[in-house]
Design a protein around this motif. Structure first.
Motif, PDB file in Angstrom:
ATOM      1  N   LEU A  40       0.823  -1.206   0.000  1.00 27.82           N
ATOM      2  CA  LEU A  40       0.000   0.000   0.000  1.00 27.82           C
ATOM      3  C   LEU A  40       0.860   1.259   0.000  1.00 27.82           C
ATOM      4  O   LEU A  40       0.611   2.190  -0.770  1.00 27.82           O
ATOM      5  N   VAL A  41       1.893   1.279   0.847  1.00 29.16           N
ATOM      6  CA  VAL A  41       2.755   2.458   0.920  1.00 29.16           C
ATOM      7  C   VAL A  41       3.517   2.653  -0.387  1.00 29.16           C
ATOM      8  O   VAL A  41       3.670   3.779  -0.867  1.00 29.16           O
ATOM      9  N   VAL A  42       3.977   1.568  -0.989  1.00 26.53           N
ATOM     10  CA  VAL A  42       4.651   1.657  -2.293  1.00 26.53           C
ATOM     11  C   VAL A  42       3.676   2.202  -3.346  1.00 26.53           C
ATOM     12  O   VAL A  42       4.060   3.014  -4.195  1.00 26.53           O
ATOM     13  N   LEU A  43       2.420   1.772  -3.273  1.00 23.22           N
ATOM     14  CA  LEU A  43       1.404   2.271  -4.191  1.00 23.22           C
ATOM     15  C   LEU A  43       1.185   3.771  -3.993  1.00 23.22           C
ATOM     16  O   LEU A  43       1.093   4.526  -4.977  1.00 23.22           O
ATOM     17  N   LEU A  44       1.123   4.213  -2.749  1.00 22.37           N
ATOM     18  CA  LEU A  44       0.942   5.637  -2.469  1.00 22.37           C
ATOM     19  C   LEU A  44       2.125   6.451  -2.992  1.00 22.37           C
ATOM     20  O   LEU A  44       1.951   7.568  -3.490  1.00 22.37           O
ATOM     21  N   ARG A  45       3.319   5.881  -2.889  1.00 21.01           N
ATOM     22  CA  ARG A  45       4.503   6.552  -3.464  1.00 21.01           C
ATOM     23  C   ARG A  45       4.369   6.677  -4.972  1.00 21.01           C
ATOM     24  O   ARG A  45       4.711   7.707  -5.560  1.00 21.01           O
ATOM     25  N   LEU A  46       3.866   5.630  -5.603  1.00 17.62           N
ATOM     26  CA  LEU A  46       3.664   5.658  -7.049  1.00 17.62           C
ATOM     27  C   LEU A  46       2.685   6.765  -7.425  1.00 17.62           C
ATOM     28  O   LEU A  46       2.920   7.518  -8.378  1.00 17.62           O
ATOM     29  N   LEU A  47       1.601   6.868  -6.685  1.00 11.77           N
ATOM     30  CA  LEU A  47       0.602   7.912  -6.961  1.00 11.77           C
ATOM     31  C   LEU A  47       1.196   9.301  -6.768  1.00 11.77           C
ATOM     32  O   LEU A  47       0.880  10.229  -7.516  1.00 11.77           O
ATOM     33  N   SER A  48       2.068   9.437  -5.768  1.00 13.09           N
ATOM     34  CA  SER A  48       2.699  10.741  -5.543  1.00 13.09           C
ATOM     35  C   SER A  48       3.657  11.078  -6.678  1.00 13.09           C
ATOM     36  O   SER A  48       3.802  12.248  -7.052  1.00 13.09           O
TER      37      SER A  48
END
Length: 212
Positions: free
Chosen positions: A106-114
């Motif tokens: 999830l955190v890696v995904l949020l980084r991708l979105l950022s």
């Protein structure tokens, strides 16, 4: 306030999903509600597919919400908010109830979105050391004051400036929380040092490139 609401989305700690609807059905309804008649059906379907592909939900698009895992449910909650492509996203405790693997995904995904140009703001209590290192900017609040704002790697030297040395084997996130909880003066000292959040500790990009 109207402009702010259009620019932002808020994802609550608990996933409020329609259990009997599949991922595709939920996304289709969200697209119709948020995009209105501005786009045709085919364009909306393309937007939905792109979001589901990005979030790793495309293969599960026909699965009902009640059959999703905790991590998949959280990703669907994010997907529903991405339909109208908000530039700013707030997440309240997004890692609650997830296992270690799901939390990291999830955190890696949020980084991708950022990295796609969005600002992602989330509250996280006691992240692991590996997760803490993934944050671009950390904002620590204690006793109503901002005690630190800046890059995650700079938190340890910041604490050292007020005499709190973090052991090399310690999780920086745990150490700062323990420091704030056990030292009554730490909150005021840290807040004064960062001017209650007005000073942001930033990494020197040139130094980073030179160190690789």
């Amino acid at each position: 306030m109207r402009v702010f609401k259009k620019l932002t989305s808020y994802i609550m700690q608990d996933d409020l999903l329609q259990p009997r609807l599949s991922i595709s059905e939920s996304m289709s309804i969200a697209a119709d509600l948020k995009l209105g008649k501005e786009l045709g059906k085919a364009e909306k379907e393309l937007i939905v597919e792109e979001i589901l592909q990005t979030l790793g939900l495309w293969e599960h698009r026909n699965t009902r919400s009640e059959c999703l895992s905790g991590g998949q449910s959280k990703r669907l909650s994010i997907a529903l908010e991405l339909v109208n492509n908000p530039p700013i996203m707030f997440l309240d405790e997004p890692t609650t109830g997830l296992d270690v693997v799901s939390i990291r995904q999830l955190v890696v995904l949020l980084r991708l979105l950022s990295r796609q140009g969005r600002t992602i703001i989330c509250t996280v209590h006691q992240p692991s050391a590996s997760l803490f290192s993934l944050f671009d900017r950390v904002y620590i609040v204690s006793r109503g004051m901002c005690c630190y704002q800046g890059a995650a790697p700079l938190l340890i030297p910041f604490l050292a400036e007020i005499g709190h040395i973090c052991p090399s084997t310690h999780n920086p996130a745990d150490f700062v929380l323990e420091t704030l909880a056990t030292d009554p003066e730490a909150s005021a000292q840290m807040s004064e040092l960062c001017q209650n959040g007005k000073l942001c500790r930033k990494l020197d990009r040139m130094t980073l490139r030179g160190g690789r």
